[in-house]
Design a protein around this motif. Structure first.
Motif, PDB file in Angstrom:
ATOM      1  N   PHE A   1       0.830  -1.208   0.000  1.00  0.00           N
ATOM      2  CA  PHE A   1       0.000   0.000   0.000  1.00  0.00           C
ATOM      3  C   PHE A   1       0.864   1.257   0.000  1.00  0.00           C
ATOM      4  N   TYR A   2       2.006   1.222   0.690  1.00  0.00           N
ATOM      5  CA  TYR A   2       2.918   2.372   0.688  1.00  0.00           C
ATOM      6  C   TYR A   2       3.587   2.519  -0.674  1.00  0.00           C
ATOM      7  N   ILE A   3       3.967   1.396  -1.280  1.00  0.00           N
ATOM      8  CA  ILE A   3       4.579   1.434  -2.615  1.00  0.00           C
ATOM      9  C   ILE A   3       3.583   1.993  -3.627  1.00  0.00           C
ATOM     10  N   ARG A   4       2.339   1.518  -3.532  1.00  0.00           N
ATOM     11  CA  ARG A   4       1.311   1.982  -4.467  1.00  0.00           C
ATOM     12  C   ARG A   4       1.014   3.465  -4.277  1.00  0.00           C
ATOM     13  N   ALA A   5       1.022   3.931  -3.031  1.00  0.00           N
ATOM     14  CA  ALA A   5       0.752   5.344  -2.757  1.00  0.00           C
ATOM     15  C   ALA A   5       1.784   6.232  -3.440  1.00  0.00           C
ATOM     16  N   MET A   6       3.060   5.826  -3.370  1.00  0.00           N
ATOM     17  CA  MET A   6       4.116   6.605  -4.028  1.00  0.00           C
ATOM     18  C   MET A   6       3.973   6.549  -5.547  1.00  0.00           C
ATOM     19  N   GLY A   7       3.555   5.400  -6.071  1.00  0.00           N
ATOM     20  CA  GLY A   7       3.401   5.244  -7.514  1.00  0.00           C
ATOM     21  C   GLY A   7       2.231   6.006  -8.086  1.00  0.00           C
ATOM     22  N   THR A   8       1.283   6.413  -7.237  1.00  0.00           N
ATOM     23  CA  THR A   8       0.120   7.170  -7.709  1.00  0.00           C
ATOM     24  C   THR A   8       0.148   8.613  -7.220  1.00  0.00           C
ATOM     25  N   ALA A   9       1.352   9.093  -6.858  1.00  0.00           N
ATOM     26  CA  ALA A   9       1.521  10.474  -6.383  1.00  0.00           C
ATOM     27  C   ALA A   9       0.579  10.773  -5.226  1.00  0.00           C
ATOM     28  N   MET A  10       0.418   9.781  -4.353  1.00  0.00           N
ATOM     29  CA  MET A  10      -0.383   9.877  -3.121  1.00  0.00           C
ATOM     30  C   MET A  10      -1.876  10.079  -3.376  1.00  0.00           C
ATOM     31  N   ARG A  11      -2.336   9.783  -4.608  1.00  0.00           N
ATOM     32  CA  ARG A  11      -3.779   9.868  -4.858  1.00  0.00           C
ATOM     33  C   ARG A  11      -4.515   8.719  -4.173  1.00  0.00           C
ATOM     34  N   ARG A  12      -3.760   7.660  -3.839  1.00  0.00           N
ATOM     35  CA  ARG A  12      -4.356   6.543  -3.087  1.00  0.00           C
ATOM     36  C   ARG A  12      -3.522   6.361  -1.823  1.00  0.00           C
ATOM     37  N   PRO A  13      -3.724   7.222  -0.824  1.00  0.00           N
ATOM     38  CA  PRO A  13      -2.890   7.204   0.376  1.00  0.00           C
ATOM     39  C   PRO A  13      -2.961   5.867   1.107  1.00  0.00           C
ATOM     40  N   ALA A  14      -1.797   5.414   1.566  1.00  0.00           N
ATOM     41  CA  ALA A  14      -1.715   4.099   2.216  1.00  0.00           C
ATOM     42  C   ALA A  14      -2.519   4.051   3.503  1.00  0.00           C
ATOM     43  N   GLU A  15      -2.590   5.176   4.206  1.00  0.00           N
ATOM     44  CA  GLU A  15      -3.234   5.179   5.528  1.00  0.00           C
ATOM     45  C   GLU A  15      -4.682   4.708   5.475  1.00  0.00           C
ATOM     46  N   GLU A  16      -5.374   5.056   4.393  1.00  0.00           N
ATOM     47  CA  GLU A  16      -6.780   4.644   4.261  1.00  0.00           C
ATOM     48  C   GLU A  16      -6.907   3.128   4.263  1.00  0.00           C
ATOM     49  N   TYR A  17      -5.977   2.451   3.580  1.00  0.00           N
ATOM     50  CA  TYR A  17      -6.023   0.998   3.506  1.00  0.00           C
ATOM     51  C   TYR A  17      -5.473   0.343   4.771  1.00  0.00           C
ATOM     52  N   ILE A  18      -4.413   0.923   5.321  1.00  0.00           N
ATOM     53  CA  ILE A  18      -3.822   0.359   6.538  1.00  0.00           C
ATOM     54  C   ILE A  18      -4.831   0.402   7.685  1.00  0.00           C
ATOM     55  N   ALA A  19      -5.650   1.453   7.722  1.00  0.00           N
ATOM     56  CA  ALA A  19      -6.669   1.561   8.773  1.00  0.00           C
ATOM     57  C   ALA A  19      -7.675   0.415   8.714  1.00  0.00           C
ATOM     58  N   HIS A  20      -7.830  -0.182   7.541  1.00  0.00           N
ATOM     59  CA  HIS A  20      -8.779  -1.293   7.364  1.00  0.00           C
ATOM     60  C   HIS A  20      -8.045  -2.592   7.015  1.00  0.00           C
ATOM     61  N   PHE A  21      -6.773  -2.675   7.405  1.00  0.00           N
ATOM     62  CA  PHE A  21      -5.963  -3.813   6.977  1.00  0.00           C
ATOM     63  C   PHE A  21      -6.501  -5.140   7.509  1.00  0.00           C
ATOM     64  N   GLN A  22      -6.987  -5.149   8.733  1.00  0.00           N
ATOM     65  CA  GLN A  22      -7.535  -6.396   9.287  1.00  0.00           C
ATOM     66  C   GLN A  22      -8.702  -6.901   8.439  1.00  0.00           C
ATOM     67  N   GLN A  23      -9.587  -5.990   8.030  1.00  0.00           N
ATOM     68  CA  GLN A  23     -10.730  -6.370   7.192  1.00  0.00           C
ATOM     69  C   GLN A  23     -10.267  -6.833   5.805  1.00  0.00           C
ATOM     70  N   ILE A  24      -9.251  -6.149   5.258  1.00  0.00           N
ATOM     71  CA  ILE A  24      -8.718  -6.528   3.944  1.00  0.00           C
ATOM     72  C   ILE A  24      -8.134  -7.934   4.000  1.00  0.00           C
ATOM     73  N   ARG A  25      -7.398  -8.242   5.087  1.00  0.00           N
ATOM     74  CA  ARG A  25      -6.828  -9.585   5.223  1.00  0.00           C
ATOM     75  C   ARG A  25      -7.914 -10.637   5.418  1.00  0.00           C
ATOM     76  N   GLN A  26      -8.975 -10.268   6.082  1.00  0.00           N
ATOM     77  CA  GLN A  26     -10.100 -11.194   6.255  1.00  0.00           C
ATOM     78  C   GLN A  26     -10.688 -11.560   4.890  1.00  0.00           C
ATOM     79  N   ILE A  27     -10.860 -10.567   4.040  1.00  0.00           N
ATOM     80  CA  ILE A  27     -11.359 -10.799   2.682  1.00  0.00           C
ATOM     81  C   ILE A  27     -10.331 -11.590   1.875  1.00  0.00           C
ATOM     82  N   HIS A  28      -9.058 -11.230   2.030  1.00  0.00           N
ATOM     83  CA  HIS A  28      -7.961 -11.928   1.342  1.00  0.00           C
ATOM     84  C   HIS A  28      -8.014 -13.428   1.625  1.00  0.00           C
ATOM     85  N   ASP A  29      -8.092 -13.787   2.901  1.00  0.00           N
ATOM     86  CA  ASP A  29      -8.073 -15.205   3.281  1.00  0.00           C
ATOM     87  C   ASP A  29      -9.318 -15.933   2.770  1.00  0.00           C
ATOM     88  N   TYR A  30     -10.438 -15.233   2.784  1.00  0.00           N
ATOM     89  CA  TYR A  30     -11.673 -15.843   2.284  1.00  0.00           C
ATOM     90  C   TYR A  30     -11.574 -16.142   0.787  1.00  0.00           C
TER      91      TYR A  30
END
Length: 327
Positions: A232-261
């Motif tokens: 998410f941090y790598i992607r944020a830098m690659g998009t000139a911070m238009r997709r800030p990592a913090e938004e995704y990190i704040a929901h990382f537990q939920q994202i991993r739950q979906i990932h595992d499913y």
């Protein structure tokens, strides 16, 4: 001393020999960049030494194949299957699923480039269309990112810990109606497609696609949570911070739950799951999976005569659809 131009001929067309185009063709088929450039240079030097200044494309490719056999026998098989896919008149549909942040968009773009497929569709684009057609009052789960769904959005009695997966499955089921329409039209009209996104859950995708010879479903994953988080941090830098990592990190537990499913769903459905640690290696693996899946029907189908070494090919037809925010 200036090199004399070598002309490649195929199907009535002529073009100057290009080491760059030949190396790019080899790289798209799965050969390493260094090897690809070395082989291209060797073939050019041989033709010049033999004073072969007009040569059929098939002869050039035969020379390439002979050199590949000695350097990387596995790459020869990939090249043969890749050529069949590139020249086939049969439509190919590649479905790439995976949780937010695992790299489905990047992988889809690379697979499309290597297979010369022009239509790359993100399921977030489909969801965006549905958002304009259906109000948030009627279907609130469509108007949130997959990892942001709360219990009050679901409208059925579920526990807080179940809300994310329940809401995600509901959202994915709605989006997959749009996926089904696009895939069916693509197969009917002979349009080649790569569709990617979090909503492509193997057990939610219509079962008839799992057995369809023209459709290849793949799930991408990242086993290591730290690697996933860092993306998410790598992607944020690659998009000139238009997709800030913090938004995704704040929901990382939920994202991993979906990932595992999604990964568990792939296992239950017998769908290939690919670890995406390196885009180059993952792309090689996915092209191999797609080739193994559809090369049988492609080989039996009519072969197109589009040249491989004459610059920009006539693309495998279709209309590209832009990407929206991931998740």
């Amino acid at each position: 001393m200036e090199e004399r131009e070598i002309t490649i001929v195929k199907g009535g067309r002529q073009t100057p020999f290009s080491r760059g185009i030949l190396a790019q063709t080899l790289a798209q088929a799965g050969a390493g960049p260094e090897m690809a450039h070395q082989i291209a240079s060797e073939v050019r030097a041989e033709l010049a030494a033999e004073q072969r200044f007009t040569v059929e494309e098939e002869e050039v490719l035969a020379r390439v194949r002979d050199k590949l056999v000695k350097k990387d026998a596995i790459a020869v098989g990939r090249l043969d299957k890749w050529r069949i896919l590139r020249e086939s008149s049969e439509p190919v549909v590649v479905l790439i699923g995976g949780a937010t942040g695992v790299g489905t968009s990047t992988l889809a773009a690379d697979i499309a480039r290597r297979l010369n497929i022009q239509s790359v569709v993100g399921t977030d684009s489909i969801r965006e269309v549905l958002r304009h057609a259906i109000s948030p009052d009627l279907l609130p789960i469509l108007h949130k990112s997959s990892y942001e769904i709360k219990r009050q959005d679901v409208r059925v009695p579920v526990g807080e810990e179940e809300a994310v997966l329940f809401g995600f499955r509901e959202q994915a089921a709605r989006v997959c109606v749009g996926v089904e329409a696009i895939v069916d039209r693509g197969l009917k009209e002979g349009t080649n497609l790569v569709i990617e996104g979090v909503h492509l859950v193997p057990e939610i995708i219509p079962e008839r696609y799992r057995d369809h010879p023209n459709v290849c479903t793949i799930v991408v994953h990242l086993s290591d949570e730290n690697v996933h988080r860092s993306r998410f941090y790598i992607r944020a830098m690659g998009t000139a911070m238009r997709r800030p990592a913090e938004e995704y990190i704040a929901h990382f537990q939920q994202i991993r739950q979906i990932h595992d499913y999604i990964v568990e769903s792939a296992d239950r459905a017998g769908v290939n799951a690919v670890e995406n640690l390196s885009i180059e290696n993952t792309s090689d693996e996915v092209v191999e999976i797609v080739a193994n899946r559809v090369s049988g029907i492609a080989e039996r189908a009519e072969r197109r005569t589009s040249p491989l070494l004459m610059g920009v090919d006539t693309p495998r037809h279709g209309i590209p659809i832009s990407q929206t925010k991931s998740g």
